[in-house]
Each structure stands twice: as C-alpha cells, then as structure tokens.
Enzyme design. Structure first.
Site, PDB file in Angstrom:
ATOM      1  N   GLU A 124       0.817  -1.223   0.000  1.00  0.00           N
ATOM      2  CA  GLU A 124       0.000   0.000   0.000  1.00  0.00           C
ATOM      3  C   GLU A 124       0.853   1.277   0.000  1.00  0.00           C
ATOM      4  OE1 GLU A 124      -3.389   0.327  -0.185  1.00  0.00           O
ATOM      5  OE2 GLU A 124      -3.620  -1.836  -0.406  1.00  0.00           O
ATOM      6  N   GLU A 133      -2.067   9.033  -0.474  1.00  0.00           N
ATOM      7  CA  GLU A 133      -2.245   8.503  -1.822  1.00  0.00           C
ATOM      8  C   GLU A 133      -1.707   9.490  -2.865  1.00  0.00           C
ATOM      9  OE1 GLU A 133      -6.328   7.508  -2.441  1.00  0.00           O
ATOM     10  OE2 GLU A 133      -6.087   7.372  -4.620  1.00  0.00           O
TER      11      GLU A 133
END
Ligand SMILES: *[C@@H]1O[C@H](CO)[C@@H](O)[C@H](O)[C@H]1NC(C)=O
Ligand SMILES: *[C@@H]1O[C@H](CO)[C@@H](O)[C@H](O)[C@H]1NC(C)=O
Ligand SMILES: *[C@@H]1O[C@H](CO)[C@@H](O)[C@H](O)[C@H]1NC(C)=O
Ligand SMILES: *[C@@H]1O[C@H](CO)[C@@H](O)[C@H](O)[C@H]1NC(C)=O
Ligand SMILES: *[C@@H]1O[C@H](CO)[C@@H](O)[C@H](O)[C@H]1NC(C)=O
Length: 260
Positions: A124, A133
């Site tokens: 991730e 992100e």
C-alpha cells in the site's frame, strides 16, 4: 518466563503421555522439538507450523515487539528511497505504540499475521514511502448517501496511512472506534504516525484478521477485491511476494490459498 514456558510444555507432554485421546497420546517431545497436530515430535513446518500443540511452535503468540524487531522493520523501510515522506514518518516505535493501545492485540498476534499485515502495508505504501495517496486530492472519496458519516466540506477522504484508509465511511467508523475526530480531521492519519498505524490495526482487526484463516488470498480480496480474479494480477503477485518473504524472515509456513 522461559521457565514457565518449559514447565508448561513439560506438563502438556506429561498430560499427553497419560491421556487416552488420539491427539496427544504420542506427545512427549524434548523441549526443543514441536509436537505436531498429530502428536509427532520434530522441527519441520509440519511439526511446528499450523496445528502445533506444544514446544517452539511457529504459530505461538510471541510479544509483538519480539516479532517486529528493528531488523525486520528496517529491512522494509530501508528499501524505500531517500526523500520519501514516509521514511521520516513511519517508525517501529509508532507501530509498537499503536499495537500496545489496540485492545488485546499485542498478546494475541501471530508471526503469520505480522507477515500478512506488513505485506499489505509494504504494498500500500511502497515500503513506507507514501503517507498519502499519490494524486489523492484528484479523486472524490465522498459517499454522499452515507448519512451516518457525512463528509465535512473541504476535507478529503483519500488514502492515508499504512493501509491507505479511504472514504468518509471508513474514516467515520475508524474514528468512532479510536475515539478520534477522523471525519472532521482526516489529516490526523497523515500527521501522527501512531494514529496512522492505529488505523491500519483497526482495519486489520475488523476486516483482515477474521479472514486470514482462509489463507492470505482472502485478505487480498478483503482489502481490494478488484485485484482478484485477474483484475490486477501484478498487484496480487506483489502482495504475495512480500508475504512469502516476510513469512520466511519470521520462520512461518505461508499456508495454502495464498492468491486470489
Ligand atoms: C537500515 O538502515 C540503517 C541506517 O542506515 C542501518 O543502520 C541498518 O543496519 C539497516 N538495516 C537493515 C536491516 O538493512
Ligand atoms: C507497551 O506497554 C507496556 C506496558 O504498558 C510498556 O512497558 C511498553 O513500553 C509499551 N511499549 C511501547 C512500544 O509503547
Ligand atoms: C501489551 O499491551 C498490554 C496493554 O494493552 C500491556 O499490558 C503489555 O505489557 C503489552 N506487552 C508488550 C510486549 O508490549
Ligand atoms: C499524478 O498527477 C500527475 C499530474 O497530473 C501525473 O503526471 C501523474 O501521472 C499522476 N500520477 C498517478 C500515479 O496517477
Ligand atoms: C498522536 O496521537 C496520540 C493519540 O492516539 C497522542 O497520544 C499523541 O500525543 C499524538 N502525538 C503527537 C505528536 O501529536
């Protein structure tokens, strides 16, 4: 501590000798050997892995700080390039302190779980490079139909932290659980690394730990089911690659049903 461990192994074996149950009647291993699921002594994965009854079982529940050693943690984060925001953010200490405050976590966690959890964290965040992100602000993670956790204007619920917590509903539920205002201050997940790891552990306990017994593949399906069934085989093989590597480092058998 060691003494208690040895005496309980001894007692279990003693019990094994005198008990008539098929499961334990063969068990009388020396303290350095494992008693397998079927009551045989040895040191292979068949003996010390899943189902191991006594001895130095690889499934035994060691304290979390003995599983996530400095060597293990550094071995991951050292692979990320200098200049990554996460390199100065995520620390072993913040992981351990998050683990300490997650109810019952540090005394129940297994090596297999740590391997699975860190495989997802590594994937991730790209070895703990990313806190947030990439281009997260360009995507809309607000489910306006959710009345329980309405989006706060101006706040972005894009991926943050080791598990890349996303969407208002997840920030809302996780915030309720941690008693932190994550819906109004989602940025806490990207600015306090203990909070960040606590969100990862929350997701682990809620969605991933319950399915790990079906195999690592089930955890991939739970975290991002779109990758499964050929949806993104590259991502699946990256996750399984990390998982196998961490299982090997931690001395546990990765088990069956690893992919999805
Ligand atoms: C990680 O990097 C640190 C600092 O450069 C170094 O001291 C340590 O030995 C490295 N650990 C591993 C496991 O590579
Ligand atoms: C975890 O909690 C124990 C007992 O409260 C404490 O001794 C230990 O230092 C804590 N570890 C971390 C990393 O916070
Ligand atoms: C685990 O956490 C509990 C409290 O939640 C604490 O009593 C215990 O000392 C901790 N153990 C370790 C190894 O950090
Ligand atoms: C992020 O946005 C920049 C500029 O729009 C673009 O060049 C880049 O490819 C994007 N990266 C990702 C991973 O989407
Ligand atoms: C991070 O959050 C925790 C609560 O989960 C808090 O105890 C700690 O003081 C915070 N650290 C900083 C630097 O704000």
């Amino acid at each position: 501590m060691a003494l208690t461990k040895i005496s309980s192994v001894f007692l279990i074996c003693l019990f094994g000798f005198y008990s008539q149950t098929a499961k334990s009647q063969f068990c009388g291993c020396s303290p350095i050997r494992c008693c397998s699921q079927y009551g045989f002594c040895g040191i292979t994965d068949q003996h010390c892995g899943s189902g191991c009854q006594s001895g130095p079982c690889r499934t035994s529940r060691d304290p979390v700080d003995e599983i996530v050693t400095k060597k293990f943690f550094d071995g991951i984060i050292n692979q990320t390039r200098n200049g990554c925001a996460g390199k100065r953010f995520y620390t072993r200490e913040s992981f351990l302190s998050a683990a300490n405050t997650t109810l019952n976590f540090n005394s129940t966690v297994t090596r297999l779980e740590i391997a699975a959890m860190f495989a997802h964290f590594t994937h991730e965040t790209e070895h703990f490079c990313y806190i947030e992100e990439v281009n997260g602000t360009s995507r809309d993670y607000c489910d306006e139909n959710n009345m329980q956790y309405p989006c706060v204007p101006g706040k972005g619920y894009y991926g943050r932290g080791p598990i890349q917590l996303s969407w208002n509903i997840m920030y809302g539920e996780c915030g309720d659980n941690l008693k932190l205002p994550l819906l109004s201050q989602p940025e806490l997940v990207g600015s306090n690394s203990t909070v960040s790891f606590r969100t990862g552990l929350w997701f682990w306990m809620k969605s991933l730990r319950p399915v790990l017994k079906e195999g690592f593949g089930a955890t991939i399906r739970a975290i991002n089911g779109m990758e499964c069934d050929g949806g993104n085989s590259g991502a699946v093989s990256a996750r399984t690659g990390y998982y196998r590597d961490y299982c090997r480092q931690l001395g546990v058998d990765p088990g069956a049903n690893i992919t999805c």
